[in-house]
Design an enzyme around this catalytic site. Structure first.
Site, PDB file in Angstrom:
ATOM      1  CB  THR A 118      -0.919   0.020   1.240  1.00 60.42           C
ATOM      2  OG1 THR A 118      -1.550   1.309   1.349  1.00 60.42           O
ATOM      3  CG2 THR A 118      -0.121  -0.218   2.515  1.00 60.42           C
ATOM      4  CE1 TYR A 142      -3.611  -1.828   5.196  1.00 63.10           C
ATOM      5  CE2 TYR A 142      -3.556   0.462   4.453  1.00 63.10           C
ATOM      6  CZ  TYR A 142      -3.650  -0.891   4.170  1.00 63.10           C
ATOM      7  OH  TYR A 142      -3.774  -1.314   2.870  1.00 63.10           O
TER       8      TYR A 142
END
Length: 327
Positions: A118, A142
């Site tokens: 990501t 995250y």
């Protein structure tokens, strides 16, 4: 005969779209998913094994039975806000779970892995657009959980046969142009489906989190990429590894950013309906702007976004939303 590959998180949004691309290219995608956030009816292009990546017994059995030549790893939790509130979940599932998967792959003699990473690993970049050499300084659990997996893949790959591609993609959106699969999250937190549902009267008004960012209109800027383009990139990354490619990390984006206000304008233009919304405070962990430099994807994978113009993104996502609500 189709070539087997294991797709962890194959019942999820990006995983299911990638399974379709794999099947069309002559592979047999074996979806491995615990169905905690995925959907059984999204698994259409190969068998489903219900299991958790932390469950080595079930995982080892699946690898022994299906003998995949590679693993495409999507299984993760992926909400920035949730990661801020419950970091233990993110480190257990995303980081420790990935280590379990890597160990299982090594034990089974699998030497190719495509990892769903990501742009959140970059944090708040000092310069834009973001290339692969931009320092990775994630600002939420995250992003940190994904960054740790990238580091594990590099370190383990240096002393084992395992080769990997970490695909750092930006904002996934849109749905399958054929309408076979789409985007389902519970709860839904992604901007596009929330804005479309609000415009179509299928959901509550949209919450715009923060209008005081250091951007031209005060709202966050993101690089939006159609999920079909993401699926194509995963297929190309697999081919790259099959051809002997070395471990690497690659951005997936369009190189263009849209603010939240610009996205709302696009939704209103395509649908012909206003997007009811209200302004809420900023969410912790959200960088002001994330836009990719995607030259490496073109040079290494021969990839470029073909479905990621904003009109196609909105049109396919809206068609899926209407189909789900019989509208």
């Amino acid at each position: 005969m189709s070539i087997p590959v294991l797709v962890t998180g194959g019942a999820g949004y990006i995983g299911s779209h990638t399974c379709k691309a794999l099947a069309q290219a002559g592979y047999l995608p074996i979806s491995y998913d615990n169905l905690s956030r995925g959907f059984r009816d999204a698994v259409r292009y190969g068998p489903l094994v219900v299991g958790d990546i932390a469950d080595r017994a079930t995982l080892d059995a699946a690898l022994a039975e299906h003998k995949p030549i590679a693993i495409l790893h999507f299984a993760a939790v992926a909400y920035v806000g949730e990661s801020m509130a419950d970091p233990v979940l993110y480190y257990r599932n995303n980081t420790a779970g990935a280590l379990s998967l890597i160990e299982a792959a090594l034990a089974a003699g699998i030497d190719k892995l495509v990892f769903s990473s990501t742009c959140a690993t970059y944090g708040v970049p000092k310069t834009l657009p973001i290339d692969e050499d931009t320092p990775q300084q994630p600002i939420n659990p995250y992003g940190r959980s994904k960054r740790m997996v990238e580091q594990m893949l590099q370190d383990i790959g240096a002393v084992s046969p395992l080769r990997s591609v970490a695909l750092r993609y930006f904002n996934a959106c849109g749905t399958d142009p054929d309408g076979e699969i789409g985007e389902n999250h519970d709860p839904e937190t992604h901007l596009l489906p929330l804005a479309i549902n609000a415009a179509l009267g299928l959901g509550p008004q949209l919450q715009v989190f923060g209008t005081d960012y250091p951007t031209p209109d005060g709202t966050c800027i993101r690089d939006y990429i159609h999920v079909t383009d993401l699926a194509d990139a995963h297929l190309r990354a697999l081919t790259y590894l099959e051809n002997g490619g070395a471990t690497t990390a690659i951005n997936l984006g369009t190189g263009s950013g849209f603010s939240i206000r610009e996205i709302l304008t696009a939704v209103e233009r395509v649908l012909g309906s206003p997007v009811p919304h209200q302004v809420s405070p900023r969410r912790p962990g959200d960088p002001p702007s994330l836009v990719a430099l995607a030259e490496k994807a073109r040079d290494v994978l021969g990839w470029e976004a073909k479905h990621s113009d904003i009109e196609t993104i909105v049109r396919t996502a809206a068609a899926w939303a209407r189909r789900q609500h019989n509208r």
